[in-house]
Design a protein around this motif. Structure first.
Motif, short mmCIF file in Angstrom:
data_model
loop_
_atom_site.label_atom_id
_atom_site.label_comp_id
_atom_site.label_asym_id
_atom_site.label_seq_id
_atom_site.Cartn_x
_atom_site.Cartn_y
_atom_site.Cartn_z
N VAL A 155 -1.38 -4.18 -4.90
CA VAL A 155 -2.42 -3.14 -4.91
C VAL A 155 -2.76 -2.74 -6.35
O VAL A 155 -1.87 -2.43 -7.14
CB VAL A 155 -1.96 -1.89 -4.12
CG1 VAL A 155 -2.99 -0.76 -4.25
CG2 VAL A 155 -1.74 -2.24 -2.66
N CYS A 160 -7.82 -1.54 -4.63
CA CYS A 160 -8.10 -2.88 -4.11
C CYS A 160 -6.81 -3.64 -3.81
O CYS A 160 -5.77 -3.40 -4.43
CB CYS A 160 -8.94 -3.67 -5.11
SG CYS A 160 -10.52 -2.88 -5.44
N LEU A 161 -6.93 -4.56 -2.88
CA LEU A 161 -5.77 -5.29 -2.38
C LEU A 161 -5.93 -6.79 -2.62
O LEU A 161 -7.00 -7.34 -2.36
CB LEU A 161 -5.64 -5.03 -0.87
CG LEU A 161 -4.54 -5.71 -0.08
CD1 LEU A 161 -3.17 -5.16 -0.46
CD2 LEU A 161 -4.79 -5.55 1.42
N ILE A 202 0.85 -1.20 0.00
CA ILE A 202 0.00 0.00 0.00
C ILE A 202 0.88 1.25 0.00
O ILE A 202 0.63 2.21 -0.73
CB ILE A 202 -0.97 0.01 1.21
CG1 ILE A 202 -1.96 -1.16 1.09
CG2 ILE A 202 -1.74 1.33 1.28
CD1 ILE A 202 -2.87 -1.35 2.31
N ILE A 239 -8.30 1.60 0.89
CA ILE A 239 -8.59 0.28 0.31
C ILE A 239 -10.10 0.02 0.32
O ILE A 239 -10.76 0.10 1.36
CB ILE A 239 -7.84 -0.84 1.08
CG1 ILE A 239 -6.32 -0.60 1.04
CG2 ILE A 239 -8.18 -2.22 0.51
CD1 ILE A 239 -5.67 -0.64 -0.32
#
Lengths: 221, 390
Positions: B386, B371-372, B270, B280
């Motif tokens: 990420v 988004c992760l 991140i 996120i």
């Protein structure tokens, strides 16, 4: 920023070379198991988990052990020492052992302690556990030693401060044929890095030279 | 530093042969995991997510025609057929030319053609096909890639790691485009191995659920094309912004007790992306449904202060596909970002992990910008990635 190879272990043709010094030699190798056990005993390493490891992990473990045993504890911050290894046959040596255990439905003995070693990167896991390394790690596979792939990946780790230093190299074993070369790569920040074997830049040429040590005979003093 | 665009993606699973087909099935909520009674795979019936063989053969026949390749019956293995179809679908409609020297093929696989160790195959295939590089060479030759493929075999994080390695090579300018393919097949080798660990669930797996009883295995392929050149047209603006890998340094077959190391990888990924943890919108978890994995992931998510972020696992739909999982799940994540849709986590009913996490219980529309993707595997490895919209 310059990157240097500050230590290395070479295992091949019955010879074990650490930082230009030949430390162990078996002219006739009966089996890998005997070879590595003799090396382990000679070097007076005490790590009972060693005996549970598969051949690939024993080979990688010994390389890292000989590479790091003289390092001062705390020289590498937690998470700052990366491990990037490669080979040609992945975990095939143990895959064959495991496959044998499930060949026959009437003598079906799959073992979790063998199965877990049917992944190439377990050797990295063993090294990380031994030396408390929590940083970046990767296992690459290539038909032949591919210094460019190692160089590209490790350089990215060091250049972008994803790691402060990296253990990288080749650990290959299938049957009783084995060869390993693992190097410690560090960033030269202020000209203070010293080695007993002269200055060795982290380049494809250096990696190739270390992979062919016995041909070049630079281990002879 | 170059920007890394996602250009196209493919998923081959029990639920379909394209990313779109899989997305439709996932939205519908049906699982592809079924009880299979095939003695070639396992002596007892076992729940698995398998790719449809008849359709695989039919589609492969068509691709041989499209690429004007000779049909050499019995030449390609099951895994190679799946991978060729996956890469062909991902390349279709893109300007990517494999013969370009700035294009790199990456292959993620844990076991490759491991079925070739079985007696029924040993006489049929050259023994060299058991090597992972032989699988990559088949792809290289089929499509005409000129660079030596890069192969990652790092247990269950292989797919996520291959995307991370590819994105770094593009960002540093070493390559313009990376075709990242991952695949693994269901075999007796793998099924008996997980069974020996008593890790297999007797029913379709239930990630993060209180009554979870282990994992379900699956097979499949995923391919994602990454490039420093933005795609033209509709398939657009989703970037790969950062990624990180860590190791537990704790146990070779059990995850960290604290989740601290996965959390380190999450925070580093991140951080590299230039976002903050509170940005996120969605987490695609590893979620294998083993007691320890899901527990560890919940701790890592909590340590990274992502407790409120919607999270799911795709394992309840197509099982654990090992070296393919990171690519299939990242491709699914990309399709979700495009359609701004959160897919419910199949098999989840009652929270069953010690940390409070926000498991998705209903498929809904929600804007997804950042988004992760996370993954963990044997050998103590963890990875995080990420994705972000432009």
């Amino acid at each position: 920023m310059e990157k240097l190879i500050t230590a290395y272990t070479y295992i091949g043709e019955g010879k074990v070379v650490v930082n230009k010094q030949l430390i162990f030699y078996q002219e006739k190798i009966a089996t890998f198991a005997e070879f590595i056990k003799a090396l382990y005993k000679q070097e007076q390493i005490s790590y009972p988990k060693f005996y549970k490891m598969d051949s690939l992990s024993k080979l990688g473990f010994m390389c890292a052990e000989l590479l790091l045993r003289h390092e001062k504890p705390g020289r590498f911050k937690p998470g700052s020492l990366a491990v990037v290894l490669a080979n040609s046959s992945s975990s095939l040596e143990t895959d064959l052992t495991y496959q044998d255990s499930i060949k026959n439905r009437s003598a079906y003995f799959p073992s979790p302690s063998v199965f877990v070693y049917t992944l190439a990167n377990i050797v990295i896991g063993e090294i990380c556990i031994r030396h408390s390394l929590k940083g970046e790690n990767a296992f690459l596979v290539s038909e032949k030693f591919n210094p460019r792939q190692l160089l590209d990946h490790v350089s990215d780790l060091l250049d972008n401060n994803r790691a402060g230093a990296c253990i990288c190299g080749w650990v290959e074993i299938l049957g009783n044929t084995f060869k390993a070369m693992v190097a410690l790569v560090e960033k030269e920040n202020d000209g203070t890095l010293k080695t007993s074997f002269g200055s060795m830049p982290f380049t494809e040429a250096s990696l190739n030279e270390l992979m062919n040590l016995t041909e070049k005979s630079i281990w002879k003093n | 530093m170059k920007t890394v665009y996602t250009v196209s993606e493919n998923i081959i699973s029990s639920l379909g042969f394209t990313a779109r087909e899989n997305a439709v099935s996932l939205s519908g909520g049906a699982t592809g995991i079924k009880l299979h009674n095939d003695p070639k795979l396992y002596a007892q019936p076992v729940p698995l997510s398998l790719v449809d063989t008849a359709r695989l053969e039919q589609n492969f026949e068509a691709i041989l025609g499209k690429y004007k390749k000779d049909n050499k019956p019995g030449f390609y293995t099951r895994l190679e057929k799946m991978l060729i179809l996956s890469v062909a679908d991902a390349l279709a409609g893109t300007p990517v030319r494999p013969e370009n020297e700035k294009v790199l093929l990456l292959l993620s696989t844990t076991k490759g053609n491991i079925d070739l160790l079985e007696d029924r195959f040993t006489a049929k295939f050259d023994h060299k096909r058991i090597y992972l590089w032989a699988v990559a060479n088949i792809l290289k030759d089929f499509f005409g890639f000129i660079n030596m493929p890069l192969i990652i075999s790092n247990a269950c994080i292989s797919g996520v790691m291959a995307l991370i390695v590819a994105s770094r090579l593009i960002r540093s300018g070493k390559y313009q485009t990376a075709v990242v393919a991952g695949g693994d097949i269901a075999t007796e080798f793998v099924i008996s191995g997980f069974q020996s660990f008593q890790a297999l669930s007797p029913e379709p797996c239930k990630p993060f659920d209180l009554h979870r009883t282990g994992l379900s295995l699956g097979e499949g392929c995923g391919t994602i094309v990454l490039s420093s050149t933005g795609p033209e047209g509709a398939n657009s603006g989703i970037l790969l912004m950062g990624g990180s890998v860590s190791n537990d340094a704790n146990h070779i077959s059990g995850p960290s007790r604290t989740g601290e190391e996965l959390s380190m990888a999450i925070d580093a990924a991140i951080g590299e992306s230039g976002s903050l943890n509170r940005d996120i919108d969605y987490i695609s978890a590893h979620g294998t449904a083993t007691p320890y994995n899901d527990e560890m992931e919940s701790k890592a998510i909590s340590l990274s202060k992502l407790n409120d972020v919607p999270v799911n696992s795709y394992k309840g739909y197509w099982g654990h596909t090992l070296g393919a999982s990171g690519l299939m799940e990242s491709a699914a994540l990309i399709t979700c970002m495009k359609s701004n849709r959160l897919i419910k986590s199949a098999g989840f009913e009652t929270p069953g992990v010690s940390e409070r996490i926000n498991v998705i219980t209903e498929t809904i529309q929600k804007p997804l910008d950042t988004c992760l993707k996370i993954a963990s595997g044997f050998g103590g490895c963890n990875a995080a990635l990420v994705f972000q919209k432009t």
